[in-house]
Design an enzyme around this catalytic site. Structure first.
Site, PDB file in Angstrom:
ATOM      1  N   ASN A  75       0.826  -1.206   0.000  1.00 40.92           N
ATOM      2  CA  ASN A  75       0.000   0.000   0.000  1.00 40.92           C
ATOM      3  C   ASN A  75       0.863   1.261   0.000  1.00 40.92           C
ATOM      4  O   ASN A  75       0.494   2.290  -0.564  1.00 40.92           O
ATOM      5  CB  ASN A  75      -0.911   0.011   1.230  1.00 40.92           C
ATOM      6  CG  ASN A  75      -1.934  -1.102   1.193  1.00 40.92           C
ATOM      7  OD1 ASN A  75      -2.263  -1.629   0.126  1.00 40.92           O
ATOM      8  ND2 ASN A  75      -2.453  -1.487   2.353  1.00 40.92           N
ATOM      9  N   GLU A 176      -2.371  -3.425  -5.616  1.00 39.63           N
ATOM     10  CA  GLU A 176      -3.781  -3.537  -5.184  1.00 39.63           C
ATOM     11  C   GLU A 176      -4.612  -2.338  -5.627  1.00 39.63           C
ATOM     12  O   GLU A 176      -5.319  -1.730  -4.813  1.00 39.63           O
ATOM     13  CB  GLU A 176      -3.844  -3.727  -3.659  1.00 39.63           C
ATOM     14  CG  GLU A 176      -3.248  -5.029  -3.210  1.00 39.63           C
ATOM     15  CD  GLU A 176      -3.500  -5.387  -1.746  1.00 39.63           C
ATOM     16  OE1 GLU A 176      -3.993  -4.535  -0.978  1.00 39.63           O
ATOM     17  OE2 GLU A 176      -3.196  -6.545  -1.373  1.00 39.63           O
ATOM     18  N   GLU A 295       1.625 -11.581  -2.739  1.00 39.81           N
ATOM     19  CA  GLU A 295       1.387 -11.378  -1.291  1.00 39.81           C
ATOM     20  C   GLU A 295       0.541 -12.541  -0.801  1.00 39.81           C
ATOM     21  O   GLU A 295      -0.564 -12.756  -1.313  1.00 39.81           O
ATOM     22  CB  GLU A 295       0.652 -10.061  -1.007  1.00 39.81           C
ATOM     23  CG  GLU A 295       1.536  -8.847  -1.103  1.00 39.81           C
ATOM     24  CD  GLU A 295       0.846  -7.582  -0.605  1.00 39.81           C
ATOM     25  OE1 GLU A 295       0.059  -7.661   0.363  1.00 39.81           O
ATOM     26  OE2 GLU A 295       1.084  -6.532  -1.223  1.00 39.81           O
TER      27      GLU A 295
END
Ligand code: AHR
Length: 505
Positions: A75, A176, A295
């Site tokens: 992130n 993401e 991930e």
């Protein structure tokens, strides 16, 4: 041995799935919590190298034989200015890091991470910011890293003390981007167009790179798998891999369901493969899309503690899950999912590597130690190199609140022809009863059992801590090999590595 439940397996060296790409044993370091500061980097620590990298951590990373490490996020990358992390330390800005709401001092950046990776004997998988930034920042970073010299960014790298290019081969196009929590979150069409144009520019800078497009953040995203279909519609000919991310937890304390989570993971992988192949067919393409499961892990123990943290400190203890024995069993099972689809899953990154949902933990100024999940990760990474074979398995099954027909035996097999070694990884998911495993290995004449490693513990919730390693493998597994057949006793809820080798005499 008394009679126990029975499972059978037949292994044939010709039943090949694919050569295992060692990069499925990759990992991940994000600028998050104590992964970087206090994890891989702690100047002044008694075991720090001259550059400030913790040697004790490097030694454990080497034990795991990690071939590639994704960096710098996660992130965090979606609001990261890579330029903040290069050049003289004293000129580097302190920034508000928005993803995890901490202060980022930028003492470690691209060049330091490349230095660390060299010491740890691993490659770098670099992610670019497609959240707040785009084509320009990505192509400049690539020029900085990979262009030999004679251009603005490559000469700046040289000025920063790195004459030789870093030659980073693998690049992730964002992180993401399907997630509403992501800074710069996009729709699949917005992301697909941006990823395609970024890929084009990056390949013009360096045509030798490999590119990973963002798939879904997990199988339960409402946009899954349409996200993959739309993204690949835009990028199919521009990228080499699509990413998958998945974390599990045992929040309802239902261990029978928890150990069956890999049924869900197998379905995730199969669905992504099907979606890739649908787009391939739609585009009449000859190209095969591969999967980067970049991930994966267990993540839930630390959620509550993280909610209590005050924002804007440097390297607070975030996502510090302390793993128990059942987590280690699930981690072994997740690794076996990759082996079963070694034909399509070519990269995977345990998230993460140090302190943050990690197999390796450190104390600031103190020791580094191994979490429970360290062991199955090490076993599969070290012994799971060669060709993944497709065993024929018969196993009793069970039902749980979440799943039906869960095989008690979960397994994967790797044959290393060069080393004349056959390795069988096996998990007995039964929480109370042993399982007798009968393996037909008649095609491996002259082989003997070299080692039977076991990870077992009477307490599913047993943990390791800095001072006490309660969960550790032993080498006294109960097994024998007679007339081409192995019989092994798998105690209740246990992880096994059966290593067969050609006899030298
Ligand atoms: O690994 C922790 C976080 O999980 C990563 O930053 C993000 O990509 C994912 O949601």
């Amino acid at each position: 041995m008394n009679e126990a439940r029975k499972a059978t397996m037949t292994i044939d060296r010709e039943f090949k799935i694919a050569e295992v790409d060692e990069r499925i044993y990759g990992s991940f370091i994000e600028h998050l919590g104590r992964a970087v500061y206090g994890g891989i980097y702690e100047p002044g620590h008694p075991k720090a190298t001259a550059g400030g990298y913790r040697q004790d951590v490097i030694d454990l990373v080497k034990e795991l034989q990690v071939p590639i490490v994704r960096y710098p996020g996660g992130n965090m990358v979606s609001a990261y200015n890579w330029e903040d992390g290069v050049g003289p330390l004293e000129d580097r800005p302190k920034r508000l890091e928005l993803a995890w709401r901490v202060l980022e001092p930028n003492h470690v950046g691209t060049n330091e991470f490349v230095d660390w990776a060299k010491l740890a004997d691993t490659d770098v998988m670099m992610a670019v910011n497609l959240g707040t930034r785009g084509i320009d920042a990505a192509r400049n970073l690539l020029e900085y890293c990979n262009h030999p010299e004679g251009s603005y960014w490559s000469d700046l790298r040289k000025e920063h003390g790195y004459a030789a290019p870093h030659a980073i081969k693998t690049w992730c196009l964002g992180n993401e981007m399907d997630g509403p929590w992501q800074v710069g979150h996009k729709t699949a069409d917005e992301y697909g167009r941006l990823a395609s144009e970024t890929a084009k520019a990056m390949r013009l800078v360096d045509p030798t790179i490999e590119l990973v497009a963002c798939g879904s953040s997990n199988i339960n995203m409402p946009t899954f798998p349409q996200w993959e279909a739309t993204t690949l519609d835009h990028t199919y000919e521009d990228v080499d891999y699509i990413s998958l991310h998945q974390y599990y937890g045992n929040r309802s304390n239902d261990s029978a369901s928890y150990l069956a989570k890999t049924l869900d993971m197998d379905r995730f992988i199969e669905t992504v493969i099907a979606t890739c192949d649908y787009i391939k067919a739609k585009k009449r393409s000859k190209k095969k899309m591969y999967l980067s499961f970049d991930e994966w892990n267990v993540w839930y123990h630390s959620n509550e503690a993280d909610r209590q943290l005050e924002p804007w400190s440097v390297a607070p203890p975030q996502l510090e899950d302390v793993y128990n024995f059942e987590d280690a069993l699930l981690v072994g099972s997740m690794l076996m999912s990759f082996l079963r689809r070694a034909d399509r899953v070519k990269m995977a990154c345990m998230a993460q590597l140090v302190n943050v949902i990690a197999p390796i933990m450190t104390e600031n100024g103190g020791d580094a130690w191994r979490q429970t999940i360290f062991f199955p990760y090490m076993h599969v990474s070290v012994f799971g190199r060669g060709t993944s074979l497709q065993p024929v398995i018969q196993s009793p099954t069970y039902d749980t609140k979440e799943y039906t027909d869960v095989p008690h035996l979960d397994s994967a097999v790797v044959f290393n022809e060069e080393a004349d070694e056959l390795t069988i990884f096996a998990l007995n998911r039964h929480l109370e009863e042993a399982l007798d495993l009968h393996i037909d290995v008649r095609g491996f004449e002259g082989y003997r059992i070299a080692e039977h490693i076991v990870l077992e513990n009477g307490d599913l919730k047993a943990v390791n801590t800095a001072g006490k390693q309660s969960v550790q493998p032993h080498r006294n597994g109960t097994s024998k090999l007679e007339d081409g057949r192995v019989t092994a006793r798998l105690s209740n809820a246990s992880w096994h590595v059966l290593r067969l080798k050609a006899s030298s005499e």
